[in-house]
Design a protein around this motif. Structure first.
Motif, PDB file in Angstrom:
ATOM      1  N   MET A  10      50.861  36.820  32.757  1.00  0.00           N
ATOM      2  CA  MET A  10      50.235  36.051  33.832  1.00  0.00           C
ATOM      3  C   MET A  10      48.775  36.426  34.039  1.00  0.00           C
ATOM      4  O   MET A  10      47.938  35.557  34.298  1.00  0.00           O
ATOM      5  CB  MET A  10      51.022  36.230  35.130  1.00  0.00           C
ATOM      6  N   MET A  11      48.441  37.688  33.898  1.00  0.00           N
ATOM      7  CA  MET A  11      47.052  38.116  34.094  1.00  0.00           C
ATOM      8  C   MET A  11      46.139  37.620  32.964  1.00  0.00           C
ATOM      9  O   MET A  11      44.942  37.478  33.154  1.00  0.00           O
ATOM     10  CB  MET A  11      46.960  39.635  34.212  1.00  0.00           C
ATOM     11  N   VAL A  12      46.704  37.353  31.811  1.00  0.00           N
ATOM     12  CA  VAL A  12      45.911  36.812  30.695  1.00  0.00           C
ATOM     13  C   VAL A  12      45.936  35.284  30.699  1.00  0.00           C
ATOM     14  O   VAL A  12      44.893  34.634  30.691  1.00  0.00           O
ATOM     15  CB  VAL A  12      46.420  37.353  29.338  1.00  0.00           C
ATOM     16  N   ILE A  28      38.882  44.485  32.838  1.00  0.00           N
ATOM     17  CA  ILE A  28      38.462  45.744  33.447  1.00  0.00           C
ATOM     18  C   ILE A  28      39.657  46.392  34.131  1.00  0.00           C
ATOM     19  O   ILE A  28      40.308  45.776  34.974  1.00  0.00           O
ATOM     20  CB  ILE A  28      37.306  45.496  34.432  1.00  0.00           C
ATOM     21  N   GLY A  29      39.925  47.628  33.725  1.00  0.00           N
ATOM     22  CA  GLY A  29      41.034  48.373  34.299  1.00  0.00           C
ATOM     23  C   GLY A  29      41.980  48.864  33.215  1.00  0.00           C
ATOM     24  O   GLY A  29      41.709  48.748  32.024  1.00  0.00           O
ATOM     25  N   THR A  30      43.102  49.380  33.646  1.00  0.00           N
ATOM     26  CA  THR A  30      44.104  49.951  32.758  1.00  0.00           C
ATOM     27  C   THR A  30      44.929  48.845  32.104  1.00  0.00           C
ATOM     28  O   THR A  30      45.399  47.934  32.788  1.00  0.00           O
ATOM     29  CB  THR A  30      45.038  50.878  33.550  1.00  0.00           C
ATOM     30  N   ILE A  64      29.165  35.811  31.196  1.00  0.00           N
ATOM     31  CA  ILE A  64      30.614  36.011  31.124  1.00  0.00           C
ATOM     32  C   ILE A  64      31.342  34.812  31.741  1.00  0.00           C
ATOM     33  O   ILE A  64      30.968  34.321  32.801  1.00  0.00           O
ATOM     34  CB  ILE A  64      31.011  37.312  31.863  1.00  0.00           C
ATOM     35  N   ASP A  65      32.382  34.353  31.051  1.00  0.00           N
ATOM     36  CA  ASP A  65      33.172  33.211  31.524  1.00  0.00           C
ATOM     37  C   ASP A  65      34.313  33.608  32.444  1.00  0.00           C
ATOM     38  O   ASP A  65      34.642  32.875  33.379  1.00  0.00           O
ATOM     39  CB  ASP A  65      33.760  32.456  30.328  1.00  0.00           C
ATOM     40  N   ALA A  66      34.957  34.735  32.168  1.00  0.00           N
ATOM     41  CA  ALA A  66      36.109  35.163  32.965  1.00  0.00           C
ATOM     42  C   ALA A  66      36.173  36.684  32.988  1.00  0.00           C
ATOM     43  O   ALA A  66      35.848  37.339  32.000  1.00  0.00           O
ATOM     44  CB  ALA A  66      37.401  34.599  32.387  1.00  0.00           C
ATOM     45  N   ILE A  67      36.581  37.203  34.138  1.00  0.00           N
ATOM     46  CA  ILE A  67      36.787  38.645  34.285  1.00  0.00           C
ATOM     47  C   ILE A  67      38.176  38.852  34.859  1.00  0.00           C
ATOM     48  O   ILE A  67      38.540  38.244  35.876  1.00  0.00           O
ATOM     49  CB  ILE A  67      35.737  39.287  35.213  1.00  0.00           C
ATOM     50  N   ILE A  68      38.940  39.720  34.196  1.00  0.00           N
ATOM     51  CA  ILE A  68      40.297  40.051  34.633  1.00  0.00           C
ATOM     52  C   ILE A  68      40.293  41.510  35.074  1.00  0.00           C
ATOM     53  O   ILE A  68      39.929  42.393  34.290  1.00  0.00           O
ATOM     54  CB  ILE A  68      41.310  39.847  33.493  1.00  0.00           C
ATOM     55  N   PHE A  69      40.672  41.762  36.323  1.00  0.00           N
ATOM     56  CA  PHE A  69      40.780  43.113  36.861  1.00  0.00           C
ATOM     57  C   PHE A  69      42.256  43.458  36.981  1.00  0.00           C
ATOM     58  O   PHE A  69      42.968  42.822  37.754  1.00  0.00           O
ATOM     59  CB  PHE A  69      40.120  43.208  38.238  1.00  0.00           C
ATOM     60  N   THR A  70      42.703  44.440  36.215  1.00  0.00           N
ATOM     61  CA  THR A  70      44.133  44.758  36.204  1.00  0.00           C
ATOM     62  C   THR A  70      44.544  45.654  37.359  1.00  0.00           C
ATOM     63  O   THR A  70      45.614  45.463  37.935  1.00  0.00           O
ATOM     64  CB  THR A  70      44.542  45.429  34.888  1.00  0.00           C
ATOM     65  N   VAL A  85      26.770  38.628  36.550  1.00  0.00           N
ATOM     66  CA  VAL A  85      27.109  38.397  35.138  1.00  0.00           C
ATOM     67  C   VAL A  85      27.952  37.149  34.892  1.00  0.00           C
ATOM     68  O   VAL A  85      27.968  36.624  33.779  1.00  0.00           O
ATOM     69  CB  VAL A  85      27.819  39.620  34.503  1.00  0.00           C
ATOM     70  N   LEU A  86      28.647  36.668  35.906  1.00  0.00           N
ATOM     71  CA  LEU A  86      29.561  35.540  35.727  1.00  0.00           C
ATOM     72  C   LEU A  86      28.790  34.222  35.678  1.00  0.00           C
ATOM     73  O   LEU A  86      27.915  33.961  36.502  1.00  0.00           O
ATOM     74  CB  LEU A  86      30.568  35.517  36.874  1.00  0.00           C
ATOM     75  N   LYS A  87      29.112  33.402  34.695  1.00  0.00           N
ATOM     76  CA  LYS A  87      28.503  32.078  34.589  1.00  0.00           C
ATOM     77  C   LYS A  87      28.862  31.235  35.815  1.00  0.00           C
ATOM     78  O   LYS A  87      29.830  31.531  36.524  1.00  0.00           O
ATOM     79  CB  LYS A  87      28.981  31.366  33.323  1.00  0.00           C
ATOM     80  N   ASP A  88      28.098  30.183  36.036  1.00  0.00           N
ATOM     81  CA  ASP A  88      28.321  29.327  37.202  1.00  0.00           C
ATOM     82  C   ASP A  88      29.703  28.688  37.220  1.00  0.00           C
ATOM     83  O   ASP A  88      30.213  28.356  38.281  1.00  0.00           O
ATOM     84  CB  ASP A  88      27.247  28.244  37.281  1.00  0.00           C
ATOM     85  N   ASP A  89      30.311  28.500  36.054  1.00  0.00           N
ATOM     86  CA  ASP A  89      31.663  27.940  36.001  1.00  0.00           C
ATOM     87  C   ASP A  89      32.711  29.024  35.716  1.00  0.00           C
ATOM     88  O   ASP A  89      33.825  28.734  35.321  1.00  0.00           O
ATOM     89  CB  ASP A  89      31.757  26.826  34.956  1.00  0.00           C
ATOM     90  N   GLY A  90      32.328  30.275  35.960  1.00  0.00           N
ATOM     91  CA  GLY A  90      33.220  31.393  35.672  1.00  0.00           C
ATOM     92  C   GLY A  90      34.300  31.592  36.715  1.00  0.00           C
ATOM     93  O   GLY A  90      34.271  31.014  37.803  1.00  0.00           O
ATOM     94  N   LEU A  91      35.269  32.428  36.350  1.00  0.00           N
ATOM     95  CA  LEU A  91      36.342  32.761  37.279  1.00  0.00           C
ATOM     96  C   LEU A  91      36.745  34.211  37.118  1.00  0.00           C
ATOM     97  O   LEU A  91      36.440  34.849  36.107  1.00  0.00           O
ATOM     98  CB  LEU A  91      37.539  31.823  37.104  1.00  0.00           C
ATOM     99  N   ILE A  92      37.411  34.711  38.141  1.00  0.00           N
ATOM    100  CA  ILE A  92      37.957  36.063  38.093  1.00  0.00           C
ATOM    101  C   ILE A  92      39.436  36.011  38.436  1.00  0.00           C
ATOM    102  O   ILE A  92      39.912  35.080  39.086  1.00  0.00           O
ATOM    103  CB  ILE A  92      37.232  37.046  39.036  1.00  0.00           C
ATOM    104  N   CYS A  93      40.135  37.043  37.986  1.00  0.00           N
ATOM    105  CA  CYS A  93      41.539  37.213  38.321  1.00  0.00           C
ATOM    106  C   CYS A  93      41.740  38.693  38.626  1.00  0.00           C
ATOM    107  O   CYS A  93      41.263  39.546  37.866  1.00  0.00           O
ATOM    108  CB  CYS A  93      42.417  36.769  37.142  1.00  0.00           C
ATOM    109  N   LEU A  94      42.373  38.998  39.736  1.00  0.00           N
ATOM    110  CA  LEU A  94      42.570  40.398  40.094  1.00  0.00           C
ATOM    111  C   LEU A  94      43.932  40.617  40.711  1.00  0.00           C
ATOM    112  O   LEU A  94      44.461  39.743  41.408  1.00  0.00           O
ATOM    113  CB  LEU A  94      41.477  40.864  41.065  1.00  0.00           C
ATOM    114  N   ALA A  95      44.487  41.774  40.439  1.00  0.00           N
ATOM    115  CA  ALA A  95      45.763  42.156  41.030  1.00  0.00           C
ATOM    116  C   ALA A  95      45.518  42.572  42.480  1.00  0.00           C
ATOM    117  O   ALA A  95      44.491  43.158  42.807  1.00  0.00           O
ATOM    118  CB  ALA A  95      46.381  43.304  40.240  1.00  0.00           C
ATOM    119  N   THR A  96      46.457  42.248  43.352  1.00  0.00           N
ATOM    120  CA  THR A  96      46.352  42.600  44.767  1.00  0.00           C
ATOM    121  C   THR A  96      47.743  42.934  45.288  1.00  0.00           C
ATOM    122  O   THR A  96      48.695  43.067  44.514  1.00  0.00           O
ATOM    123  CB  THR A  96      45.689  41.453  45.568  1.00  0.00           C
ATOM    124  N   ALA A  97      47.851  43.041  46.606  1.00  0.00           N
ATOM    125  CA  ALA A  97      49.137  43.363  47.219  1.00  0.00           C
ATOM    126  C   ALA A  97      49.872  42.080  47.613  1.00  0.00           C
ATOM    127  O   ALA A  97      49.249  41.085  47.973  1.00  0.00           O
ATOM    128  CB  ALA A  97      48.916  44.218  48.460  1.00  0.00           C
TER     129      ALA A  97
END
Length: 139
Positions: A10-12, A28-30, A64-70, A85-97
């Motif tokens: 799911m994170m990928v 970025i992350g473990t 950068i197009d996408a950043i995934i924070f594990t 660093v993120l392009k204007d059409d970029g996105l991020i995904c991060l784990a949370t609670a």
């Protein structure tokens, strides 16, 4: 409790199948070897770099197009580097609670990400919760 297979998939796949063409992706992350196996499924269209938060400071602006924070806690300073660093059409995904486990953390993460992203949406899978966030851009 983390379902490792579901987490890796799911994170990928959620961010990479959401972005129209994620050619430059930072993770970025473990991570484990199975996480890398999932990224290889996108190797024809995406170039992946793996590392810690210092990787953000070494990148050119809007590259950068996408950043995934594990497993990295996003804060205002990190968010400023993401925005740089993120392009204007970029996105991020991060784990949370999960809402049921730590409602305050989930809300805080959504509010923080919401200051720089047009859409910040949680999604749940198994025992995990993540946020996917994207900027407002014109196609």
């Amino acid at each position: 409790m983390r379902d490792t297979n579901a987490f890796n998939e799911m994170m990928v796949h959620i961010p990479l199948c959401t972005h129209k063409e994620a050619s430059n992706v930072l993770v970025i992350g473990t991570i484990d070897d199975e996480f890398k196996v999932q990224t290889q499924k996108h190797s024809l269209t995406s170039n992946f770099e793996f590392g810690d938060t210092s990787l953000l400071t070494s990148k050119n602006e809007k590259n950068i197009d996408a950043i995934i924070f594990t497993d990295v806690q996003v804060d205002e300073l990190l968010l400023a580097n993401i925005e740089r660093v993120l392009k204007d059409d970029g996105l991020i995904c991060l784990a949370t609670a999960a809402f049921s486990k730590d409602e305050v953390k989930l809300k805080a993460d959504l509010e923080l990400v919401g200051t720089k992203f047009w859409i910040a949406m949680p999604f749940k899978f198994g025992h995990n919760t993540s946020i996917i966030a994207s900027k407002n851009y014109q196609t």
